[in-house]
Motif scaffolding. Structure first.
Motif, mmCIF file in Angstrom:
data_model
loop_
_atom_site.group_PDB
_atom_site.id
_atom_site.type_symbol
_atom_site.label_atom_id
_atom_site.label_comp_id
_atom_site.label_asym_id
_atom_site.label_seq_id
_atom_site.Cartn_x
_atom_site.Cartn_y
_atom_site.Cartn_z
ATOM 1 N N GLU A 29 -0.055 -7.868 10.022
ATOM 2 C CA GLU A 29 1.208 -8.528 10.273
ATOM 3 C C GLU A 29 1.877 -9.526 9.185
ATOM 4 O O GLU A 29 2.945 -10.122 9.494
ATOM 5 C CB GLU A 29 1.330 -9.217 11.624
ATOM 6 C CG GLU A 29 0.947 -8.340 12.805
ATOM 7 C CD GLU A 29 0.620 -9.106 14.104
ATOM 8 O OE1 GLU A 29 0.953 -10.126 14.177
ATOM 9 O OE2 GLU A 29 -0.199 -8.433 14.941
ATOM 10 N N SER A 30 1.173 -9.500 7.897
ATOM 11 C CA SER A 30 1.429 -10.503 7.083
ATOM 12 C C SER A 30 2.564 -9.845 6.009
ATOM 13 O O SER A 30 2.982 -10.439 5.126
ATOM 14 C CB SER A 30 0.232 -11.066 6.368
ATOM 15 O OG SER A 30 -0.416 -10.038 5.641
ATOM 16 N N ASN A 31 2.886 -8.719 6.271
ATOM 17 C CA ASN A 31 3.790 -8.179 5.245
ATOM 18 C C ASN A 31 3.054 -8.455 3.816
ATOM 19 O O ASN A 31 3.975 -8.236 2.786
ATOM 20 C CB ASN A 31 5.076 -8.919 5.299
ATOM 21 C CG ASN A 31 6.204 -8.057 4.885
ATOM 22 O OD1 ASN A 31 6.113 -6.762 4.980
ATOM 23 N ND2 ASN A 31 7.255 -8.482 4.381
ATOM 24 N N ILE A 32 2.078 -8.386 3.238
ATOM 25 C CA ILE A 32 1.392 -8.405 2.068
ATOM 26 C C ILE A 32 0.780 -7.038 1.562
ATOM 27 O O ILE A 32 0.588 -6.421 2.460
ATOM 28 C CB ILE A 32 0.264 -9.564 1.913
ATOM 29 C CG1 ILE A 32 -0.026 -9.808 0.633
ATOM 30 C CG2 ILE A 32 -0.932 -8.952 2.720
ATOM 31 C CD1 ILE A 32 -0.959 -11.306 0.373
ATOM 32 N N THR A 33 1.176 -6.815 0.262
ATOM 33 C CA THR A 33 0.664 -5.416 0.008
ATOM 34 C C THR A 33 -0.647 -5.586 -0.713
ATOM 35 O O THR A 33 -1.394 -6.648 -1.169
ATOM 36 C CB THR A 33 1.745 -4.999 -1.142
ATOM 37 O OG1 THR A 33 1.546 -5.690 -2.373
ATOM 38 C CG2 THR A 33 3.042 -4.966 -0.521
ATOM 39 N N LEU A 34 -1.373 -4.244 -1.052
ATOM 40 C CA LEU A 34 -2.804 -4.329 -1.784
ATOM 41 C C LEU A 34 -2.502 -4.731 -3.109
ATOM 42 O O LEU A 34 -3.336 -5.429 -3.487
ATOM 43 C CB LEU A 34 -3.212 -2.691 -1.662
ATOM 44 C CG LEU A 34 -3.425 -2.249 -0.087
ATOM 45 C CD1 LEU A 34 -3.826 -0.926 -0.408
ATOM 46 C CD2 LEU A 34 -4.680 -3.016 0.436
ATOM 47 N N LYS A 35 -1.425 -4.485 -3.658
ATOM 48 C CA LYS A 35 -1.355 -4.876 -5.138
ATOM 49 C C LYS A 35 -1.222 -6.544 -5.174
ATOM 50 O O LYS A 35 -1.888 -6.886 -5.999
ATOM 51 C CB LYS A 35 -0.119 -4.433 -5.703
ATOM 52 C CG LYS A 35 0.320 -4.685 -7.060
ATOM 53 C CD LYS A 35 1.399 -4.219 -7.598
ATOM 54 C CE LYS A 35 1.666 -4.451 -9.204
ATOM 55 N NZ LYS A 35 2.813 -4.012 -9.721
ATOM 56 N N GLU A 36 -0.581 -6.899 -4.209
ATOM 57 C CA GLU A 36 -0.650 -8.560 -4.283
ATOM 58 C C GLU A 36 -1.980 -9.198 -3.775
ATOM 59 O O GLU A 36 -2.533 -10.094 -4.300
ATOM 60 C CB GLU A 36 0.365 -8.622 -3.049
ATOM 61 C CG GLU A 36 1.675 -8.732 -3.488
ATOM 62 C CD GLU A 36 2.862 -9.211 -2.387
ATOM 63 O OE1 GLU A 36 4.115 -9.375 -2.653
ATOM 64 O OE2 GLU A 36 2.393 -8.744 -1.177
ATOM 65 N N LEU A 37 -2.892 -8.540 -3.069
ATOM 66 C CA LEU A 37 -4.054 -8.813 -2.736
ATOM 67 C C LEU A 37 -4.831 -8.989 -3.835
ATOM 68 O O LEU A 37 -5.679 -9.822 -4.192
ATOM 69 C CB LEU A 37 -4.493 -8.103 -1.548
ATOM 70 C CG LEU A 37 -4.128 -8.374 -0.192
ATOM 71 C CD1 LEU A 37 -4.798 -7.091 0.764
ATOM 72 C CD2 LEU A 37 -4.421 -9.742 0.331
ATOM 73 N N MET A 38 -4.850 -7.925 -4.799
ATOM 74 C CA MET A 38 -5.601 -7.628 -6.036
ATOM 75 C C MET A 38 -5.162 -8.800 -7.147
ATOM 76 O O MET A 38 -6.087 -9.384 -7.535
ATOM 77 C CB MET A 38 -5.515 -6.481 -6.784
ATOM 78 C CG MET A 38 -5.939 -5.170 -5.863
ATOM 79 S SD MET A 38 -5.511 -3.671 -6.542
ATOM 80 C CE MET A 38 -6.462 -3.632 -7.900
ATOM 81 N N LEU A 39 -3.793 -9.305 -6.934
ATOM 82 C CA LEU A 39 -3.348 -10.107 -7.827
ATOM 83 C C LEU A 39 -3.980 -11.636 -7.420
ATOM 84 O O LEU A 39 -4.536 -12.476 -7.978
ATOM 85 C CB LEU A 39 -1.803 -10.338 -7.721
ATOM 86 C CG LEU A 39 -1.182 -9.219 -8.548
ATOM 87 C CD1 LEU A 39 0.240 -9.344 -8.310
ATOM 88 C CD2 LEU A 39 -1.469 -9.186 -10.245
ATOM 89 N N VAL A 40 -4.154 -11.990 -5.963
ATOM 90 C CA VAL A 40 -4.472 -13.138 -5.435
ATOM 91 C C VAL A 40 -6.298 -13.069 -5.614
ATOM 92 O O VAL A 40 -6.298 -14.189 -6.040
ATOM 93 C CB VAL A 40 -4.288 -13.042 -3.943
ATOM 94 C CG1 VAL A 40 -5.123 -14.207 -3.078
ATOM 95 C CG2 VAL A 40 -2.764 -13.144 -3.503
ATOM 96 N N ALA A 41 -6.891 -12.059 -5.485
ATOM 97 C CA ALA A 41 -8.202 -11.943 -5.882
ATOM 98 C C ALA A 41 -8.527 -12.530 -7.197
ATOM 99 O O ALA A 41 -9.467 -13.341 -7.457
ATOM 100 C CB ALA A 41 -8.732 -10.641 -5.424
#
Length: 774
Positions: free
Chosen positions: A728-740
């Motif tokens: 429900e957080s509206n975050i994308t997989l691409k953004e998760l990779m950048l965060v990681a």
């Protein structure tokens, strides 16, 4: 980035993640619509704001003045109720009469008279030479012939002279020249019959092809004067007396008026002059005493009171004006709603839209207050230009609302407000286009000033007002003067420059005063507020550093992790840092129950059941919300505190329960070992959830290397994805990779290795001390 892979995830929950392109993220909104409560709030606040604006922008009907009769004593002071311009009927009528009297009588110069006369003369002489002379007609017969054919009654003596001269062509040409000279001057019948003021004013002589000229009465001749002029011309000729006598007689016979009075054109010009005459008005200022109490009413006073009451009756109905403005403003706000709805997400839509009405009402209240105040000043001041009320038009704080919007929201919404504000200023000043333009450009300058000086300090208001709005206002005043062709270094112009500068300063002062109120009412978290909240010298952080030092340092590290990632995702790093610092404040209630704070004390959870331990740990979220309410933290910070664990499972206590109770624990299920949630609803909350877990897990590493950090980050991210915590957080997989990637880099910098100190063997010293103790 290759270390973080989602290929091995087979749980169906993974596919709930919004796999959309990064370009569309900013415009995509949650599918959930507005609640009934929100819709009702929007309708009520908007309706109230529009009604208040309509009331403020219209003027209440003014009561009529008491009618007096001539000679009656005034029961009280009677003053002008409003500023008004009254038509002076007598003066207007006088001006119209003067305009009519200024029109000269119109006379038409008939050029065809000369042409016809010349033709008649030539025909006469030609006929005489061809008929009369050849046929040797007798004088008596010639007279009859001339009477019948040419309508002239020539005396017998002149006929004999004409026959004797054989209708000489030289006499013919001389006669034509004399007639032409008289006709070109202009001949009227009799000047004594001219009764249209020609003798006093002159007349307008109109020629062919719309040529005309104004002349005096003496510039033309009547028949008597024309005959005398002919006689004079003839006497000056070097001819015989017989020929002179003949020429005088013929000329007088052929002479007729060639200038006639044009009554239709004269009346038409008089009508045009009367209609073109401007009415005579005089200004009556509000508060001017028409008659004092106890004075006797004169005819002029009675007439003035009637004129004032007539003007008041002619004023449009207040209710009609209010209805018209209400309908127009309603249409504007409806259009504004649909535009704002298409650009903002549901979470921000209501609060941002509801700012327009109240801030606009506040602005108009200050406009009215300044107008009232400046009217008083101008009436009680004799020094120019401060006694001229128009000078004060530019002192109003036109940029107030735009400064608030630019500081609290974004430039796009601030520009929308500036447009509405300019329209309202136009209403306020009854269609004054110059002031509407001035207010709009002044607002734009304020928006740029806030953006230029940034919105992290309250001083941005004052800097924007002094260093941006003021010079722009001066430039607008100068340009408006140039456009109107009124530019001159007069006291009025200099006064307007001064007032526009003061207006900019007043706008910045008022914006500084009111922005905390609107920040609180609409729950907007500004950078100024965030800077105040993340000050580590605040009592809450001092308490945390003393009572829960592990939690304090953990929060600092989570803030660093989340802030770095926020910069990459182009989120508000200050908001995320502040939320991260406060996310675990609930642990202050029982700090000793958390592992990071158990430095010398024993582990208290050894004496507790897994269920009780889980309950204590879970409660730090609830305790955090209670403490946040006491501290009056913004709603966005409280949302992060509530959502930073989502509904995740406390694996340590759940596995401990399974080890302790076996199958009974499995029957009870894992739900009692989960946080109550809700799951993160925003990217900010999800970012802090991930940073919180990654930081805590990284503390368990005995060998903190980048490779081990990558494993930690991958495991935690995979776990939350599979568990559906980020759905429900509206975050994308691409953004998760950048965060990681950001997390790994930040952790690597924080746990960097140092070179060994020569002569010191710290690990051996520590191990030897342990052996001695044993």
């Amino acid at each position: 980035m290759s270390f973080l892979s989602f290929k091995n995830l087979t749980n169906i929950k993974l596919f709930k993640i919004h796999l959309r392109s990064p370009q569309k993220e900013t415009t995509q909104k949650p599918s959930k619509g507005l609640s009934r409560k929100q819709i009702s709030l929007v309708i009520i606040v908007t309706f109230t704001s529009i009604l208040a604006l309509s009331y403020l922008l219209t003027y209440l009907p003014t009561r009529a003045l008491p009618e007096l009769k001539v000679g009656e004593i005034a029961p009280r002071d009677i003053t002008a109720p409003i500023n008004m311009t009254i038509q002076d009927k007598e003066g207007t009528e006088r001006r119209r009469k003067e305009a009519i009297e200024s029109v000269l009588p119109i006379y038409y110069f008939d050029s065809s008279v000369l042409k016809n006369t010349i033709n008649d003369i030539r025909n006469l002489f030609q006929y005489g030479r061809e008929k009369i002379i050849k046929n040797s007609e007798k004088p008596q017969e010639v007279g009859k012939i001339l009477q019948e054919n040419f309508k002239i009654d020539l005396p017998l003596d002149e006929i004999k002279i004409l026959i004797r001269l054989k209708f000489d062509p030289s006499i013919e040409e001389t006669l034509i020249e004399i007639i032409k000279k008289v006709y070109l001057t202009g001949v009227v019948l009799n000047k004594e019959l001219l009764t249209h003021g020609e003798k006093e004013k002159g007349l307008t002589l109109v020629f062919e092809k719309n040529r005309e000229k104004n002349i005096k009465i003496n510039d033309i001749l009547d028949l008597e004067e024309a005959k005398n002029k002919i006689n004079t011309e003839v006497e000056n000729l070097s001819i015989t007396e017989e020929e002179k006598k003949l020429l005088k007689t013929l000329a007088n016979l052929f002479l007729i008026p060639n200038v006639r009075y044009d009554r239709a054109e004269t009346e038409a010009r008089k009508s045009l002059a009367a209609s073109s005459a401007e009415p005579v008005y005089y200004n009556l200022k509000k508060g001017k005493i028409i008659i004092r109490k106890g004075d006797e009413a004169s005819p002029e006073t009675v007439k003035l009171i009637k004129a004032v009451n007539l003007n008041l009756r002619r004023e449009p109905s207040w209710l009609i004006n209010l209805t018209g403005i209400f309908l127009q403003l309603s249409f504007l706000f409806i259009a504004l709603w649909f535009y704002v709805k298409s650009t903002l997400n549901i979470n921000e839509l209501v609060s941002r839209f509801l700012m327009f009405g109240p801030i606009l009402v506040l602005s108009v209240i200050f406009y009215k207050f300044f107008i009232f105040l400046t009217n008083l000043i101008s009436q009680n001041t004799s020094f120019s230009p401060f006694n001229i009320v128009e000078t004060y038009r530019f002192i109003l704080p036109y940029a107030l609302g735009a400064l608030l919007f630019a500081f609290l929201t974004n430039p796009q919404l601030a520009i929308l407000f500036s447009i509405l504000n300019a329209i309202v200023v136009g209403y306020l000043y009854k269609g004054n286009f110059e002031l509407a333009i001035f207010s709009f450009i002044s607002c734009l300058a304020g928006i740029y000033g806030i953006k230029y000086y940034q919105s992290k300090k309250k001083a941005s208001f004052f800097k924007a007002g002094v260093f941006v709005i003021t010079p722009v206002n001066l430039f607008i005043i100068t340009s408006l003067s140039l456009i109107g062709g009124k530019f001159e270094l007069s006291s009025l112009f200099l006064g307007e420059l001064l007032m526009s500068s003061l207006g900019a300063i007043f706008a910045s002062i008022l914006a500084t005063s009111f922005f905390p109120l609107f920040e609180y009412i609409y729950g907007i978290v500004t950078d100024v507020k965030l800077l105040e909240l993340c000050n580590l010298d605040l009592p809450i952080f001092r308490q945390m550093a003393l009572e829960a030092p592990g939690t304090y340092h953990h929060s600092l590290m989570v803030a660093s992790l989340a802030e770095e990632a926020a910069n990459i995702l182009k989120l508000n790093p200050l908001l995320i840092r502040t939320a991260a610092l406060y996310h675990d404040i609930g642990k202050l209630k029982r700090p000793e129950y958390y592992i990071e704070n158990q430095t010398s004390n024993p582990n208290l959870h050894k004496e507790l059941t897994p269920r009780m331990s889980a309950l204590i740990i879970i409660n730090h979220v609830k305790d955090g919300i209670e403490l946040a309410n006491k501290l009056k933290l913004p709603s966005k910070i409280k949302e992060v505190i509530q959502q930073h664990h989502g509904t995740s499972l406390m694996r340590y206590f759940y596995h401990k329960a399974k080890e302790t109770y076996g199958s009974e624990a499995e029957k009870m299920g894992e739900e009692i070992y989960r946080y109550p949630g809700p799951k993160p609803k925003s990217k900010e909350a999800s970012l802090i959830m991930l940073a919180d877990s990654v930081e805590a897990a990284s503390r368990s590493l005995k060998n903190p290397t980048p490779e081990n950090f990558k494993k930690v980050v991958k495991s935690i991210f995979d776990n939350y994805l599979v568990d559906g915590q980020l759905d429900e957080s509206n975050i994308t997989l691409k953004e998760l990779m950048l965060v990681a990637s950001s997390f790994v880099q930040t952790l690597s910098r924080a746990h960097h290795l140092r070179v060994e100190y020569p002569g010191f063997e710290f690990e051996k010293i520590n191990s030897s001390k342990k052996k001695i103790k044993k």
